[in-house]
Design a protein around this motif. Structure first.
Motif, short mmCIF file in Angstrom:
data_model
loop_
_atom_site.label_atom_id
_atom_site.label_comp_id
_atom_site.label_asym_id
_atom_site.label_seq_id
_atom_site.Cartn_x
_atom_site.Cartn_y
_atom_site.Cartn_z
N ASN A 122 0.62 -1.21 -0.05
CA ASN A 122 0.01 -0.04 0.11
C ASN A 122 0.92 1.28 -0.10
N HIS A 123 2.19 0.93 -0.34
CA HIS A 123 2.84 2.35 -0.32
C HIS A 123 3.64 2.52 -2.10
N PRO A 124 2.76 2.56 -2.96
CA PRO A 124 3.43 2.47 -4.26
C PRO A 124 4.25 3.56 -4.50
N LEU A 125 5.53 3.39 -5.28
CA LEU A 125 6.44 4.16 -5.31
C LEU A 125 6.87 4.51 -6.86
N SER A 126 7.10 5.62 -7.56
CA SER A 126 7.89 5.92 -8.61
C SER A 126 9.05 5.36 -8.74
N ARG A 127 9.68 4.88 -10.01
CA ARG A 127 11.13 4.37 -10.19
C ARG A 127 12.10 5.31 -9.49
N VAL A 170 16.80 4.25 -2.09
CA VAL A 170 18.03 3.35 -2.48
C VAL A 170 19.35 4.30 -2.07
N ASN A 171 19.42 5.27 -2.79
CA ASN A 171 20.49 6.37 -2.78
C ASN A 171 20.67 6.79 -1.12
N LYS A 172 19.42 7.08 -0.63
CA LYS A 172 19.60 7.64 0.88
C LYS A 172 19.79 6.59 1.89
N SER A 173 19.49 5.35 1.40
CA SER A 173 19.76 4.24 2.35
C SER A 173 21.32 4.01 2.69
N GLY A 174 22.26 4.62 1.78
CA GLY A 174 23.58 4.03 1.69
C GLY A 174 23.97 2.78 1.84
N TYR A 233 6.80 -5.37 6.81
CA TYR A 233 7.64 -4.12 6.32
C TYR A 233 6.19 -3.42 5.73
N PRO A 234 5.74 -2.21 6.31
CA PRO A 234 4.54 -1.49 5.89
C PRO A 234 5.19 -0.63 4.50
N SER A 235 6.43 -0.42 4.27
CA SER A 235 6.80 0.28 3.22
C SER A 235 8.27 -0.11 2.90
N PHE A 236 8.66 0.02 1.46
CA PHE A 236 10.07 -0.04 1.25
C PHE A 236 10.88 0.94 2.03
N ALA A 237 10.59 1.99 2.15
CA ALA A 237 11.27 2.78 3.05
C ALA A 237 11.41 2.31 4.36
N GLN A 238 10.74 1.85 5.02
CA GLN A 238 10.70 1.44 6.31
C GLN A 238 11.60 -0.07 6.28
N PHE A 239 11.51 -0.69 5.38
CA PHE A 239 12.51 -1.87 5.07
C PHE A 239 14.06 -1.42 5.08
N LEU A 240 14.27 -0.35 4.34
CA LEU A 240 15.70 0.15 4.17
C LEU A 240 15.90 0.97 5.57
N GLY A 241 14.98 1.31 6.35
CA GLY A 241 15.23 2.05 7.52
C GLY A 241 15.54 3.38 7.32
N VAL A 242 15.04 4.05 6.29
CA VAL A 242 14.91 5.38 6.03
C VAL A 242 13.49 6.06 6.07
N SER A 243 13.52 7.45 6.06
CA SER A 243 12.23 8.27 5.89
C SER A 243 11.93 8.47 4.69
N GLU A 244 10.63 8.53 4.27
CA GLU A 244 10.22 8.61 2.83
C GLU A 244 10.24 10.18 2.56
#
Length: 342
Positions: free
Chosen positions: A280-285, A292-296, A331-342
């Motif tokens: 339920n957190h669709p993202l553009s490419r 991904v960049n932000k995650s380091g 994992y409610p969102s890809f960002a949360q899986f990465l451990g970063v804020s959207e």
């Protein structure tokens, strides 16, 4: 403890620098899903050359698992007896193995069987408590719970394979087929849920295969779970430009969440239903790569997209499925899986 699947880069130097044009040529066949080899559509084979062009080092997969005490291996074609919670998984790959793990957690002592196209991974399946058999082996028993999670890529008659799996179901517990969100007739980045119309038969060979397989399942009183793009791990990037439309919407779900949803649906023992699995957190490419960049987590930064003309996507929402099944993702969102804020 659960199954841990990690990807380990080997000590190989990255390839020589690529020009933007050469990258565009090598990535021109990049499909809507997956992207950057992070995501796997459960029913469509990733273009191998595109995947290889997007990682800096060869990868080998290492899997470790503690599924519980493995039952003594039994040939799935002729088990001694079938219990009320025994499970047959047709296509026990990454998703199927996670399903087996979660099913055994809820049903300790059950037998789990796995049907494969080759014997390549039978030793591995036995080690984690799955009794393997080959496709085409005549079964002498029917199973109360059957999951079909095999991809289309290794089948000459996909609906026929699904029909064969349905014939192995006793009709007692649940028969569940893992499909894709591709059949939903939406390609303008618009909203899409469980009730959205599907692509008409005859428009696309890609969706025809899935819709015909789904029809077999529903006619057998089984259920369908349409899944968004699956992801589970990371790979180092050396390509800094991708020939794709940055505005295309991607829908994601972690493998663990797909498995937990699948198990939750099976436990409901429902009949003739279609469900949807996504975060339920669709993202553009563009948004995906910004995260991904932000995650380091990557050695180099992604810099941009070069494509503009490929189709857009859809924004999936499975609120209806969540409410009926009583399920929420780990994992409610890809960002949360990465451990970063959207």
């Amino acid at each position: 403890m659960g199954t841990a699947i990690t990807f380990i880069p080997t000590a190989t130097a990255p390839p020589a620098n690529l020009s933007r044009s050469s990258v565009s040529q090598r990535c021109s066949s990049l499909s809507n899903s997956p992207i950057l080899s992070l995501f796997r559509n459960p029913n469509f084979k990733t273009n191998r050359s595109s995947s290889q062009s997007l990682v800096s080092t060869p990868l080998r997969a290492k899997s470790s698992s503690v599924i519980g005490a493995a039952n003594e291996a039994v040939d799935a074609s002729s088990p001694g007896s079938i219990g009320a919670n025994d499970l047959l998984i047709v296509g026990p790959g990454v998703l199927g193995k996670l399903v087996a793990e979660k099913w055994r957690e809820d049903h300790p002592g059950c037998q789990i069987f796995g049907q494969t196209v080759t014997t390549d991974h039978h030793d591995e399946l036995v080690k984690i408590g799955i009794s393997p058999s080959l496709k085409g082996t005549k079964a002498t028993h029917k199973f109360p719970f059957v999951v079909f999670s095999a991809p289309t890529s290794r089948s000459l008659d996909y609906p026929g394979d699904v029909r064969e799996a349905a014939s192995s179901w006793s009709g007692e517990g649940s028969f569940l087929f893992t499909s894709s969100s591709a059949p939903f007739d939406c390609n303008d980045n618009g909203p899409c849920d469980e009730d959205f119309p599907v692509v008409p038969i005859g428009r696309s060979p890609r969706t025809d295969v899935l819709l015909k397989a789904e029809k077999v399942v529903l006619e057998s009183d089984g259920c369908v779970l349409r899944l968004a793009g699956l992801y589970i791990s990371f790979m180092n990037l050396y390509v800094i430009y991708i020939h794709a439309n940055k505005h295309h919407i991607l829908n994601l779900i972690h493998y663990e969440d797909a498995a937990s949803l699948l198990v939750a649906i099976m436990k409901k023992k429902l009949r003739g239903r279609i469900f949807l699995g996504c975060d339920n957190h669709p993202l553009s490419r563009q948004e995906v790569m910004a995260l991904v960049n932000k995650s380091g987590k990557f050695t180099q930064k992604f810099e941009g997209f070069t494509g503009t003309n490929d189709p857009l996507g859809k924004k999936l929402n499975n609120a209806k499925t969540r409410k009926e099944i009583g399920w929420e993702p780990k994992y409610p969102s890809f960002a949360q899986f990465l451990g970063v804020s959207e």
